[in-house]
Design a protein around this motif. Structure first.
Motif, PDB file in Angstrom:
ATOM      1  N   UNK A  11      28.427  66.269  81.357  1.00 59.95           N
ATOM      2  CA  UNK A  11      29.621  66.891  81.926  1.00 59.95           C
ATOM      3  C   UNK A  11      29.906  66.305  83.311  1.00 59.95           C
ATOM      4  N   UNK A  12      31.150  65.867  83.508  1.00 54.31           N
ATOM      5  CA  UNK A  12      31.595  65.304  84.779  1.00 54.31           C
ATOM      6  C   UNK A  12      32.855  66.001  85.251  1.00 54.31           C
ATOM      7  N   UNK A  13      33.002  66.123  86.557  1.00 53.42           N
ATOM      8  CA  UNK A  13      34.237  66.626  87.136  1.00 53.42           C
ATOM      9  C   UNK A  13      35.120  65.400  87.401  1.00 53.42           C
ATOM     10  N   UNK A  43      27.165  66.702  86.099  1.00 56.69           N
ATOM     11  CA  UNK A  43      26.400  65.596  86.683  1.00 56.69           C
ATOM     12  C   UNK A  43      26.915  65.302  88.093  1.00 56.69           C
ATOM     13  N   UNK A  44      28.237  65.289  88.244  1.00 52.16           N
ATOM     14  CA  UNK A  44      28.817  64.979  89.543  1.00 52.16           C
ATOM     15  C   UNK A  44      30.317  64.770  89.450  1.00 52.16           C
ATOM     16  N   UNK A  45      30.831  63.995  90.383  1.00 46.49           N
ATOM     17  CA  UNK A  45      32.266  63.713  90.481  1.00 46.49           C
ATOM     18  C   UNK A  45      32.555  62.312  89.963  1.00 46.49           C
ATOM     19  N   UNK A  46      33.621  62.192  89.190  1.00 42.50           N
ATOM     20  CA  UNK A  46      34.148  60.889  88.789  1.00 42.50           C
ATOM     21  C   UNK A  46      35.579  60.864  89.317  1.00 42.50           C
ATOM     22  N   UNK A  56      41.020  52.754  88.196  1.00 38.69           N
ATOM     23  CA  UNK A  56      40.001  52.437  89.194  1.00 38.69           C
ATOM     24  C   UNK A  56      39.213  53.713  89.463  1.00 38.69           C
ATOM     25  N   UNK A  57      37.901  53.605  89.653  1.00 38.14           N
ATOM     26  CA  UNK A  57      37.116  54.826  89.809  1.00 38.14           C
ATOM     27  C   UNK A  57      35.881  54.637  90.688  1.00 38.14           C
ATOM     28  N   UNK A  58      35.361  55.779  91.112  1.00 37.44           N
ATOM     29  CA  UNK A  58      34.085  55.867  91.825  1.00 37.44           C
ATOM     30  C   UNK A  58      33.345  57.066  91.247  1.00 37.44           C
ATOM     31  N   UNK A  59      32.011  57.008  91.264  1.00 36.30           N
ATOM     32  CA  UNK A  59      31.209  58.063  90.656  1.00 36.30           C
ATOM     33  C   UNK A  59      30.097  58.493  91.606  1.00 36.30           C
ATOM     34  N   UNK A  60      29.960  59.816  91.774  1.00 39.10           N
ATOM     35  CA  UNK A  60      28.972  60.388  92.686  1.00 39.10           C
ATOM     36  C   UNK A  60      28.138  61.433  91.952  1.00 39.10           C
ATOM     37  N   UNK A  61      26.808  61.283  91.994  1.00 38.61           N
ATOM     38  CA  UNK A  61      25.911  62.226  91.318  1.00 38.61           C
ATOM     39  C   UNK A  61      24.692  62.532  92.188  1.00 38.61           C
ATOM     40  N   UNK A  64      21.438  64.361  91.109  1.00 41.82           N
ATOM     41  CA  UNK A  64      20.444  63.611  90.340  1.00 41.82           C
ATOM     42  C   UNK A  64      19.935  62.383  91.082  1.00 41.82           C
ATOM     43  N   UNK A  65      20.102  62.385  92.408  1.00 46.10           N
ATOM     44  CA  UNK A  65      19.575  61.305  93.231  1.00 46.10           C
ATOM     45  C   UNK A  65      20.424  60.048  93.251  1.00 46.10           C
ATOM     46  N   UNK A  66      21.648  60.127  92.755  1.00 50.95           N
ATOM     47  CA  UNK A  66      22.536  58.957  92.736  1.00 50.95           C
ATOM     48  C   UNK A  66      23.715  59.245  93.665  1.00 50.95           C
ATOM     49  N   UNK A  67      23.672  58.648  94.844  1.00 52.26           N
ATOM     50  CA  UNK A  67      24.795  58.884  95.751  1.00 52.26           C
ATOM     51  C   UNK A  67      26.078  58.292  95.168  1.00 52.26           C
TER      52      UNK A  67
END
Length: 128
Positions: A11-13, A43-46, A56-61, A64-67
């Motif tokens: 699940x992603x936002x 999991x985080x933000x997409x 175009x995208x960026x992903x932040x989690x 779970x230790x993934x900036x």
């Protein structure tokens, strides 16, 4: 386009922004993303934009230790599905570009196949 929680195994936002300038200059509050991810069981933000018919995208989690992730198959699969099912994109072979702010762009390729009434299957590949 709304902020939504999408699912493609995780699940992603999904958060739309107006353009690449905004996308590439985000001021990230990792603690807040972590808190919101915990509350929403994601999991985080997409974060993404569509500019000149390109994604175009960026992903932040950080939970779970993934900036920041340089290439994200599951998140882009969820994004492609959401955009396609809501007629925001028409392409059945969309491409997302991720990592532009790093200077090393990853291409995430999708292939969308219709599977009956209101169902699709999404295949993901990438090129770094």
């Amino acid at each position: 386009i709304d902020i939504v929680i999408a699912y493609s195994g995780l699940r992603d936002i999904l958060i739309p922004v107006r353009d690449r300038t905004i996308l590439n200059n985000l001021k990230i509050n990792f603690k807040k993303i972590e808190e919101i991810s915990k509350i929403n069981d994601t999991i985080g933000y997409h974060v993404y934009c569509i500019e000149n018919d390109e994604i175009y995208c960026r992903n932040f989690a950080p939970l779970y230790g993934i900036e920041e992730e340089a290439a994200t198959g599951s998140s882009n699969g969820a994004l492609f599905g959401y955009l396609y099912m809501n007629s925001i994109i028409k392409k059945v072979e969309p491409i997302a570009y991720q990592g532009e702010n790093y200077g090393h762009i990853s291409k995430i390729f999708g292939k969308i196949k219709k599977e009956g009434d209101n169902k699709i299957k999404i295949y993901i590949g990438s090129e770094f």
